[in-house]
Design a protein around this motif. Structure first.
Motif, PDB file in Angstrom:
ATOM      1  N   ASP A 294       0.826  -1.213   0.000  1.00 16.75           N
ATOM      2  CA  ASP A 294       0.000   0.000   0.000  1.00 16.75           C
ATOM      3  C   ASP A 294       0.857   1.259   0.000  1.00 16.75           C
ATOM      4  OD1 ASP A 294      -2.532  -1.250  -0.019  1.00 16.75           O
ATOM      5  OD2 ASP A 294      -2.412  -1.632   2.128  1.00 16.75           O
ATOM      6  N   LEU A 295       1.905   1.248   0.810  1.00 14.27           N
ATOM      7  CA  LEU A 295       2.796   2.405   0.876  1.00 14.27           C
ATOM      8  C   LEU A 295       3.518   2.600  -0.460  1.00 14.27           C
ATOM      9  CD1 LEU A 295       4.160   4.665   2.498  1.00 14.27           C
ATOM     10  CD2 LEU A 295       5.898   2.998   3.200  1.00 14.27           C
ATOM     11  N   ARG A 302       2.227   7.190  -6.603  1.00 15.69           N
ATOM     12  CA  ARG A 302       1.162   8.199  -6.581  1.00 15.69           C
ATOM     13  C   ARG A 302      -0.159   7.644  -7.117  1.00 15.69           C
ATOM     14  NH1 ARG A 302       4.095  13.190  -6.051  1.00 15.69           N
ATOM     15  NH2 ARG A 302       6.071  12.550  -5.153  1.00 15.69           N
ATOM     16  N   GLY A 303      -0.394   6.361  -6.886  1.00 18.65           N
ATOM     17  CA  GLY A 303      -1.628   5.736  -7.331  1.00 18.65           C
ATOM     18  C   GLY A 303      -1.573   5.173  -8.740  1.00 18.65           C
ATOM     19  N   TYR A 304      -0.486   5.424  -9.480  1.00 18.78           N
ATOM     20  CA  TYR A 304      -0.361   4.897 -10.847  1.00 18.78           C
ATOM     21  C   TYR A 304       0.162   3.458 -10.808  1.00 18.78           C
ATOM     22  CZ  TYR A 304      -0.937   9.702 -12.557  1.00 18.78           C
ATOM     23  OH  TYR A 304      -1.419  10.959 -12.834  1.00 18.78           O
ATOM     24  N   ALA A 305      -0.542   2.589 -10.092  1.00 19.39           N
ATOM     25  CA  ALA A 305      -0.128   1.196  -9.929  1.00 19.39           C
ATOM     26  C   ALA A 305      -1.303   0.392  -9.398  1.00 19.39           C
ATOM     27  CB  ALA A 305       1.067   1.098  -8.977  1.00 19.39           C
ATOM     28  N   THR A 306      -1.176  -0.933  -9.489  1.00 19.99           N
ATOM     29  CA  THR A 306      -2.178  -1.864  -8.979  1.00 19.99           C
ATOM     30  C   THR A 306      -1.490  -2.814  -8.002  1.00 19.99           C
ATOM     31  OG1 THR A 306      -3.338  -1.792 -11.103  1.00 19.99           O
ATOM     32  CG2 THR A 306      -3.870  -3.630  -9.632  1.00 19.99           C
ATOM     33  N   ILE A 307      -2.091  -3.019  -6.837  1.00 17.09           N
ATOM     34  CA  ILE A 307      -1.500  -3.914  -5.837  1.00 17.09           C
ATOM     35  C   ILE A 307      -1.292  -5.303  -6.432  1.00 17.09           C
ATOM     36  CG2 ILE A 307      -1.873  -5.090  -3.628  1.00 17.09           C
ATOM     37  CD1 ILE A 307      -1.218  -2.176  -3.257  1.00 17.09           C
ATOM     38  N   ALA A 308      -0.090  -5.863  -6.242  1.00 13.01           N
ATOM     39  CA  ALA A 308       0.245  -7.201  -6.730  1.00 13.01           C
ATOM     40  C   ALA A 308       0.406  -8.156  -5.540  1.00 13.01           C
ATOM     41  CB  ALA A 308       1.512  -7.159  -7.570  1.00 13.01           C
ATOM     42  N   PHE A 329       1.270  -6.917   4.367  1.00 19.47           N
ATOM     43  CA  PHE A 329       2.452  -6.373   5.034  1.00 19.47           C
ATOM     44  C   PHE A 329       2.317  -6.698   6.510  1.00 19.47           C
ATOM     45  CE2 PHE A 329       4.111  -2.495   7.311  1.00 19.47           C
ATOM     46  CZ  PHE A 329       5.449  -2.854   7.229  1.00 19.47           C
ATOM     47  N   ASP A 330       3.215  -7.518   7.041  1.00 18.69           N
ATOM     48  CA  ASP A 330       3.085  -8.018   8.410  1.00 18.69           C
ATOM     49  C   ASP A 330       4.475  -8.184   9.024  1.00 18.69           C
ATOM     50  OD1 ASP A 330       2.598  -9.425  10.765  1.00 18.69           O
ATOM     51  OD2 ASP A 330       0.942 -10.566   9.903  1.00 18.69           O
ATOM     52  N   PRO A 331       5.016  -7.125   9.640  1.00 14.97           N
ATOM     53  CA  PRO A 331       6.363  -7.193  10.216  1.00 14.97           C
ATOM     54  C   PRO A 331       6.536  -8.308  11.245  1.00 14.97           C
ATOM     55  CG  PRO A 331       5.621  -4.915  10.095  1.00 14.97           C
ATOM     56  CD  PRO A 331       4.440  -5.766   9.769  1.00 14.97           C
ATOM     57  N   VAL A 469       3.687  -4.355  -6.656  1.00 14.59           N
ATOM     58  CA  VAL A 469       2.648  -3.691  -7.460  1.00 14.59           C
ATOM     59  C   VAL A 469       2.905  -3.927  -8.950  1.00 14.59           C
ATOM     60  CG1 VAL A 469       2.206  -1.843  -5.779  1.00 14.59           C
ATOM     61  CG2 VAL A 469       3.917  -1.497  -7.581  1.00 14.59           C
ATOM     62  N   PHE A 470       1.833  -3.785  -9.737  1.00 18.22           N
ATOM     63  CA  PHE A 470       1.954  -3.701 -11.188  1.00 18.22           C
ATOM     64  C   PHE A 470       1.911  -2.219 -11.551  1.00 18.22           C
ATOM     65  CE2 PHE A 470       0.060  -7.976 -10.699  1.00 18.22           C
ATOM     66  CZ  PHE A 470       1.064  -8.713 -11.330  1.00 18.22           C
TER      67      PHE A 470
END
Length: 505
Positions: A294-295, A302-308, A329-331, A469-470
């Motif tokens: 997400d980060l 800047r949002g120009y991506a898709t979560i992979a 994401f899980d530290p 991300v893609f």
């Protein structure tokens, strides 16, 4: 028996439309432009078989033509081949266009195609698609303009596979690639590896009226800020790989535009499986849980991506498996796996470079999260020049940058099959290799999708790559340039811009 059929379609693209003003106006001939890519090195090549980065692909498509081409929906369309037909997906009949000439005046014949296809199997050629070409059982001349390509087993994707830049057609017997002799829209004027390529309009191009520009100079500006500055100052007219952070700057210029193309491009953390540290399954899982997707999407792109989800097949692909639970994401979970691997407290070098999009910033984020759980990552920033030949795949921890491929089979064959030359992580899985062949052989679409879905599971679970991300493709260009359309295979129309664009008066 399958019904006899012609060129097969590819996957649905889901690409964004170009700005409306790019669809208006009649093409005009003339003019010269400079185009800035991101990669240059002394390994720059004029041999299509050895093309391995975006600058190589642009150069190849300027100078050479393939048997087929990809359109904006990633479907195979006729190129040098007027038709490619099969009854069984094993034996393919390729019929060539008449009147096509190489730059030296020689006419294209079946012998050129046979040579071009089979040379990829020769280990001395060093072809980037050797693993794909292994399925070519043989190719023979049937007539002056007809070739029979026989495969080792069925593969319905052959027409779209042959559109890849490495499969561009070269002259029969050609071994000297210090010069380029193709059938492409431009002829070579000058070539200085690592510096520039200059091409001029081919007056005998087989597409009547094309190309429109008189001359194109291709250079590389690895630093993104410098690349955008060159665009805004007018030093270059087109640039590839604009950073999301620079979009507002370019849009603020009354003379420039941005084209976004949704894509399956990704920058991935590569963990070599042939190294005792990074090949540890617990280490791999721990690192994947340290990727703050997400980060990365919000802050870096800047949002120009898709979560992979650590699987290389994007949601644009009809064979994408949406049933794999999203890895979070899980530290704490990352710490558990890394502690079990015995590597907490260990100092590990990670190689990053501007050549791999946003890998420098991804490495910094990863380093910060790792430090909080006791893992010491030393980020080594290296120049773009030579990154792919000197660092990528040469160290236990690096970043890759993989473009969208038009088919699932091609993505798996090039980067995940055990014998693939660009199997980034050195991940070897005999079951995966066997399933790759099974998917090609089945005529049942539902079964093929199920096989590909399981293969994505396998990479997600044990593959030595982390894909956060893609990435959307962002190209910047002078407003006077017309004819651009999105093609998800890569920036600047999947690197094929040369024959399509023109300069408005």
């Amino acid at each position: 028996m399958l019904s006899r059929r012609g060129l097969l379609g590819g996957m649905a693209a889901g690409a964004m439309l170009a700005p409306a003003d790019q669809l208006i106006g009649k093409p005009r001939t003339g003019g010269r432009i400079r185009v800035a890519g991101i990669v240059a090195s002394t390994a720059d090549t004029l041999d299509p078989a050895k093309g391995g980065n975006s600058s190589d692909y642009m150069r190849i498509f300027l100078l050479y033509s393939g048997l087929t081409q990809c359109d904006g929906a990633l479907r195979a369309t006729p190129g040098l081949a007027e038709t490619i037909e099969t009854d069984d997906n094993i034996v393919w009949t390729i019929r060539l266009r008449r009147g096509v000439q190489f730059h030296n005046g020689k006419s294209l014949t079946a012998d050129d195609v046979v040579y071009s296809l089979l040379r990829h199997k020769d280990p001395n050629v060093g072809s980037k698609v050797k693993a794909v070409a292994e399925q070519f059982a043989g190719a023979r001349r049937v007539g002056p303009l007809e070739v029979e390509l026989r495969l080792t087993g069925p593969n319905p994707d052959i027409p779209i596979i042959l559109a890849q830049p490495q499969f561009a057609i070269v002259e029969n017997g050609r071994r000297d690639f210090s010069v380029a002799n193709g059938t492409g829209p431009f002829t070579l004027k000058s070539f200085a590896p690592g510096i520039r390529t200059i091409v001029r309009r081919n007056p005998n191009y087989w597409k009547p009226g094309k190309p429109y520009l008189d001359e194109i100079e291709l250079i590389a500006i690895p630093d993104e800020l410098s690349r955008v500055n060159a665009l805004l100052s007018g030093d270059v007219q087109m640039v590839i790989a604009v950073s999301p952070g620079s979009v507002k700057r370019v849009k603020a210029s009354s003379s420039h535009l941005i084209m976004e193309t949704k894509s399956g491009l990704y920058t991935d953390l590569v963990m070599r499986q042939d190294h005792p540290v990074t090949g540890n399954p617990d280490f791999v899982l721990g690192m994947k849980h340290l990727l703050d997707r997400d980060l990365i999407k919000r802050a870096l792109f800047r949002g120009y991506a898709t979560i992979a989800n650590d699987q290389p097949i994007s949601p644009l692909d009809p064979y994408y498996n949406p049933g794999i639970p999203q890895r979070a994401f899980d530290p704490e979970k990352a710490k558990f796996y890394l502690k079990r691997s015995g590597l907490l407290g260990t100092r590990l070098p990670v190689y990053v470079s501007p050549a791999a999009t946003m890998s420098v910033d991804m490495g910094s984020i990863l380093q910060e999260h790792a430090a909080q759980i006791g893992l010491k990552l030393a980020i080594n920033r290296v120049p773009s020049d030579g990154y792919w030949s000197t660092h990528w795949m040469r160290h236990p921890l690096t970043f890759g940058n993989i473009n969208q491929r038009p088919t699932t089979d091609l993505m798996f064959s090039l980067f995940f099959q055990s014998k693939a030359t660009e199997n980034e992580a050195g991940w070897k899985n005999p079951k995966f290799d066997k399933m790759l062949i099974e998917a090609r052989q089945t005529r049942d679409q539902a079964l093929r999708k199920a096989i590909y879905g399981e293969m994505q599971w396998m990479i997600h679970r044990t593959g030595g790559i982390g894909i956060p991300v893609f990435i959307s493709l962002l190209d910047g260009y002078d407003r006077r340039i017309r004819g651009l359309q999105p093609v998800p295979l890569g920036g600047l129309m999947g690197y094929t811009f040369g024959e399509h664009v023109w300069l408005d008066a």
